[in-house]
Design a protein around this motif. Structure first.
Motif, PDB file in Angstrom:
ATOM      1  N   LYS A  57      15.781  68.235  42.610  1.00  0.00           N
ATOM      2  CA  LYS A  57      15.641  67.878  44.153  1.00  0.00           C
ATOM      3  C   LYS A  57      16.560  66.843  44.387  1.00  0.00           C
ATOM      4  O   LYS A  57      16.656  65.750  43.633  1.00  0.00           O
ATOM      5  CB  LYS A  57      14.179  67.552  44.384  1.00  0.00           C
ATOM      6  N   TRP A  58      17.526  66.942  45.490  1.00  0.00           N
ATOM      7  CA  TRP A  58      18.281  65.969  45.965  1.00  0.00           C
ATOM      8  C   TRP A  58      17.777  64.718  46.149  1.00  0.00           C
ATOM      9  O   TRP A  58      18.328  63.575  45.759  1.00  0.00           O
ATOM     10  CB  TRP A  58      19.234  66.339  46.903  1.00  0.00           C
ATOM     11  N   LYS A  59      16.442  64.880  46.683  1.00  0.00           N
ATOM     12  CA  LYS A  59      15.805  63.446  47.090  1.00  0.00           C
ATOM     13  C   LYS A  59      15.491  62.640  45.814  1.00  0.00           C
ATOM     14  O   LYS A  59      15.371  61.334  45.912  1.00  0.00           O
ATOM     15  CB  LYS A  59      14.529  63.842  48.126  1.00  0.00           C
ATOM     16  N   THR A  60      15.052  63.320  44.698  1.00  0.00           N
ATOM     17  CA  THR A  60      14.683  62.481  43.462  1.00  0.00           C
ATOM     18  C   THR A  60      15.873  61.834  43.024  1.00  0.00           C
ATOM     19  O   THR A  60      15.785  60.576  42.513  1.00  0.00           O
ATOM     20  CB  THR A  60      14.010  63.697  42.400  1.00  0.00           C
ATOM     21  N   VAL A  61      17.073  62.456  43.109  1.00  0.00           N
ATOM     22  CA  VAL A  61      18.339  61.966  42.614  1.00  0.00           C
ATOM     23  C   VAL A  61      18.679  60.647  43.604  1.00  0.00           C
ATOM     24  O   VAL A  61      18.907  59.543  43.102  1.00  0.00           O
ATOM     25  CB  VAL A  61      19.325  63.054  42.506  1.00  0.00           C
ATOM     26  N   HIS A  62      18.613  61.028  44.767  1.00  0.00           N
ATOM     27  CA  HIS A  62      18.913  59.746  45.689  1.00  0.00           C
ATOM     28  C   HIS A  62      18.226  58.789  45.554  1.00  0.00           C
ATOM     29  O   HIS A  62      18.517  57.614  45.388  1.00  0.00           O
ATOM     30  CB  HIS A  62      19.048  60.321  47.036  1.00  0.00           C
ATOM     31  N   ASP A  63      16.670  59.175  45.365  1.00  0.00           N
ATOM     32  CA  ASP A  63      15.666  57.933  45.534  1.00  0.00           C
ATOM     33  C   ASP A  63      15.707  56.948  44.215  1.00  0.00           C
ATOM     34  O   ASP A  63      15.840  55.875  44.322  1.00  0.00           O
ATOM     35  CB  ASP A  63      14.309  58.244  45.716  1.00  0.00           C
ATOM     36  N   ARG A  64      16.118  57.718  43.107  1.00  0.00           N
ATOM     37  CA  ARG A  64      16.298  56.836  41.706  1.00  0.00           C
ATOM     38  C   ARG A  64      17.641  56.046  41.868  1.00  0.00           C
ATOM     39  O   ARG A  64      17.594  54.895  41.381  1.00  0.00           O
ATOM     40  CB  ARG A  64      16.154  57.786  40.680  1.00  0.00           C
ATOM     41  N   HIS A  65      18.415  56.559  42.508  1.00  0.00           N
ATOM     42  CA  HIS A  65      19.800  55.649  42.727  1.00  0.00           C
ATOM     43  C   HIS A  65      19.543  54.601  43.544  1.00  0.00           C
ATOM     44  O   HIS A  65      19.940  53.385  43.343  1.00  0.00           O
ATOM     45  CB  HIS A  65      20.977  56.321  42.908  1.00  0.00           C
ATOM     46  N   ARG A  66      18.969  54.674  44.668  1.00  0.00           N
ATOM     47  CA  ARG A  66      18.524  53.778  45.629  1.00  0.00           C
ATOM     48  C   ARG A  66      17.617  52.774  44.915  1.00  0.00           C
ATOM     49  O   ARG A  66      17.823  51.585  45.418  1.00  0.00           O
ATOM     50  CB  ARG A  66      18.035  54.454  46.974  1.00  0.00           C
ATOM     51  N   ARG A  67      16.639  52.994  44.288  1.00  0.00           N
ATOM     52  CA  ARG A  67      15.653  52.193  43.748  1.00  0.00           C
ATOM     53  C   ARG A  67      16.425  51.393  42.746  1.00  0.00           C
ATOM     54  O   ARG A  67      16.038  49.971  42.768  1.00  0.00           O
ATOM     55  CB  ARG A  67      14.404  53.115  43.171  1.00  0.00           C
ATOM     56  N   TRP A  68      17.087  51.860  41.748  1.00  0.00           N
ATOM     57  CA  TRP A  68      17.731  51.097  40.819  1.00  0.00           C
ATOM     58  C   TRP A  68      19.008  50.251  41.106  1.00  0.00           C
ATOM     59  O   TRP A  68      19.259  49.225  40.760  1.00  0.00           O
ATOM     60  CB  TRP A  68      18.220  52.158  39.702  1.00  0.00           C
ATOM     61  N   SER A  69      19.615  50.634  42.466  1.00  0.00           N
ATOM     62  CA  SER A  69      20.454  49.781  43.279  1.00  0.00           C
ATOM     63  C   SER A  69      19.515  48.549  43.760  1.00  0.00           C
ATOM     64  O   SER A  69      20.213  47.131  43.774  1.00  0.00           O
ATOM     65  CB  SER A  69      21.097  50.578  44.140  1.00  0.00           C
ATOM     66  N   ALA A  70      18.618  48.748  44.127  1.00  0.00           N
ATOM     67  CA  ALA A  70      17.684  47.516  44.901  1.00  0.00           C
ATOM     68  C   ALA A  70      17.087  46.535  43.894  1.00  0.00           C
ATOM     69  O   ALA A  70      16.990  45.483  43.970  1.00  0.00           O
ATOM     70  CB  ALA A  70      16.562  48.307  45.889  1.00  0.00           C
ATOM     71  N   ASP A  71      16.611  47.130  42.872  1.00  0.00           N
ATOM     72  CA  ASP A  71      15.893  46.110  41.923  1.00  0.00           C
ATOM     73  C   ASP A  71      16.981  45.689  40.793  1.00  0.00           C
ATOM     74  O   ASP A  71      16.177  45.032  39.712  1.00  0.00           O
ATOM     75  CB  ASP A  71      14.691  46.885  41.257  1.00  0.00           C
ATOM     76  N   GLY A  72      18.113  45.973  40.974  1.00  0.00           N
ATOM     77  CA  GLY A  72      19.020  45.535  39.896  1.00  0.00           C
ATOM     78  C   GLY A  72      19.278  46.048  38.616  1.00  0.00           C
ATOM     79  O   GLY A  72      19.635  45.410  37.584  1.00  0.00           O
ATOM     80  N   THR A  73      18.615  47.329  38.613  1.00  0.00           N
ATOM     81  CA  THR A  73      18.421  48.146  37.164  1.00  0.00           C
ATOM     82  C   THR A  73      20.113  48.449  36.728  1.00  0.00           C
ATOM     83  O   THR A  73      20.433  48.155  35.696  1.00  0.00           O
ATOM     84  CB  THR A  73      17.830  49.493  37.239  1.00  0.00           C
ATOM     85  N   TRP A  74      20.786  48.712  37.686  1.00  0.00           N
ATOM     86  CA  TRP A  74      22.076  49.174  37.353  1.00  0.00           C
ATOM     87  C   TRP A  74      22.935  47.908  36.879  1.00  0.00           C
ATOM     88  O   TRP A  74      23.635  47.738  35.810  1.00  0.00           O
ATOM     89  CB  TRP A  74      22.851  49.547  38.445  1.00  0.00           C
ATOM     90  N   ASP A  75      22.589  46.714  37.417  1.00  0.00           N
ATOM     91  CA  ASP A  75      23.205  45.455  37.029  1.00  0.00           C
ATOM     92  C   ASP A  75      22.820  45.051  35.553  1.00  0.00           C
ATOM     93  O   ASP A  75      23.970  44.649  34.501  1.00  0.00           O
ATOM     94  CB  ASP A  75      23.074  44.384  37.718  1.00  0.00           C
ATOM     95  N   ARG A  76      21.519  45.355  35.128  1.00  0.00           N
ATOM     96  CA  ARG A  76      20.807  45.117  33.860  1.00  0.00           C
ATOM     97  C   ARG A  76      21.713  46.057  32.709  1.00  0.00           C
ATOM     98  O   ARG A  76      21.917  45.577  31.799  1.00  0.00           O
ATOM     99  CB  ARG A  76      19.613  45.064  33.924  1.00  0.00           C
ATOM    100  N   ILE A  77      21.700  47.242  33.351  1.00  0.00           N
ATOM    101  CA  ILE A  77      22.305  48.259  32.414  1.00  0.00           C
ATOM    102  C   ILE A  77      23.735  47.795  31.959  1.00  0.00           C
ATOM    103  O   ILE A  77      24.332  48.142  30.919  1.00  0.00           O
ATOM    104  CB  ILE A  77      22.088  49.594  32.928  1.00  0.00           C
TER     105      ILE A  77
END
Length: 289
Positions: A57-77
Motif C-alpha cells: 500500500k502506498w500509504k504504508t510506504v509514505h507514512d513510514r517515511h514521514r514518521r521516520w523523518s519526524a522522529d529522527g530515525t533516518w538521522d540515527r541510521i
C-alpha cells in the motif's frame, strides 16, 4: 531483486540499524519491501499514490517515511552507517551547498509544527518557514552539506533557497557526529576543511581557528581589497593551498550523486522535515554503496 532495490549486502548493513518496533501495537513488518518502495520513489520522483503495487500500500510506504523523518530515525541510521565505515580514513572534509527547485506542490504548508499521532517528535525537525524560498526562478530550497574524502555526506542542513552559504557553515559543521565503533566521543572535527569563497568570512575563520581546524577557503576579492585598504589593522593575508583546494571536487561529486535521486533534485515534499528525511535517506543510500 528488482532494479534499484537494496542488494543483500546493503540490506544486511541497514537491517541491524532499523527500529525494532513501534511502541504500542505490533511490530513493523516488511521493512525491506517498504524501504525499497521509499527508495523507488526517491529515484523516480513519482507521486506516492503511483507507487507500483509490488511495494504494498502506498500509504504504508509514505507514512513510514514521514514518521521516520519526524522522529529522527533516518538521522540515527545515517550516524550508525557512518560508524561502520569510520575506520577507512580520509577524514578531510569539504563543505558546499546546492539549490533545488521546489515543485508547486511543495508550497502552501501550514505554519505550525507537524505532529505524528502516538509519537513525540523533535522540535528541531520542524521549521516555521518550511525552508521554501522565493526567487526569480520560483520556489527554491537549498541543501547545505559536509562530505568526506570518499564523496559521502556527513551532515545535511535544509534552508530556504535565498539564504547565504557563509552564515550556515557553523550550523552544518555542528551537525557532524560520526560515532566511533571502539567507543568514546563522536568525531566532530576533521583534519582539514575545504570550501569555496562563499564561506569566506571573519566569523567562520575565527570559528575554525578556535577549534584548531586547518582550512582552505579562498578570500573574496572585496574582502581582500578591504583588508589591504585598512593596512596593518586589516590583519594578515589568509593562507591558500591550491593542492588542497583541488580536492573540493569531492563535495561537488557528492552533490551530483545526491541529485541523481529525482526526489532530491526537485523538492516535492511539502514539509521541511520530510524533505530533510528524503535527503538523509539518499545520503544513507550513498553510504551503503
Amino acid at each position: 531483486m528488482g532494479r534499484g532495490n537494496l542488494c543483500d549486502t546493503a540490506w544486511a548493513r541497514l537491517e541491524r540499524n532499523l527500529p525494532k518496533n513501534v511502541g504500542r501495537g505490533g511490530r513493523w513488518k516488511n521493512h525491506r519491501t517498504v524501504i525499497n518502495g521509499i527508495l523507488f520513489r526517491q529515484r523516480t520522483g513519482i507521486p506516492w499514490r503511483d507507487l507500483p503495487a509490488r511495494f504494498g500500500k502506498w500509504k504504508t510506504v509514505h507514512d513510514r517515511h514521514r514518521r521516520w523523518s519526524a522522529d529522527g530515525t533516518w538521522d540515527r541510521i545515517l550516524r550508525a552507517v557512518q560508524a561502520d565505515t569510520d575506520a577507512e580514513g580520509r577524514i578531510d572534509w569539504s563543505v558546499d551547498s546546492t539549490v533545488c527547485r521546489a515543485h508547486q506542490h511543495a508550497a502552501g504548508a501550514h505554519h505550525r509544527a507537524a505532529r505524528i499521532p502516538g509519537r513525540r517528535c523533535r522540535p528541531s525537525q520542524h521549521r516555521s518557514d518550511e525552508a521554501v524560498g522565493r526567487s526569480r526562478g520560483g520556489f527554491t530550497t537549498k541543501i547545505h552539506l559536509v562530505s568526506d574524502g570518499w564523496c559521502r555526506p556527513l551532515a545535511i542542513l535544509i534552508t530556504p533557497g535565498q539564504w547565504g552559504d557563509a552564515p550556515q557553515l557553523i550550523s552544518v559543521l555542528d551537525r557532524v557526529r560520526v560515532p566511533r565503533p571502539a567507543g568514546g566521543h563522536p568525531r566532530t572535527r576533521p583534519d582539514h576543511l575545504c570550501g569555496d569563497k562563499a564561506y569566506s568570512s571573519r566569523r567562520n575563520r575565527h570559528y575554525l581557528r578556535r577549534r584548531q581546524i586547518r582550512h582552505t577557503i579562498p578570500e573574496r576579492r572585496d574582502q581582500r581589497a578591504n583588508r589591504q585598504r585598512r593596512g596593518s589593522r586589516g590583519g594578515r593575508p589568509t593562507s591558500f593551498d591550491p593542492a588542497s583546494y583541488s580536492r573540493r571536487n569531492e563535495v561537488e561529486r557528492t552533490i551530483n550523486a545526491l541529485k541523481g535521486f529525482r526526489a532530491v533534485a526537485t523538492r516535492y515534499d511539502k514539509r521541511a522535515y520530510v524533505f530533510h528525511g528524503t535527503v538523509t535517506l539518499a545520503a544513507i543510500r550513498l553510504w551503503l554503496g
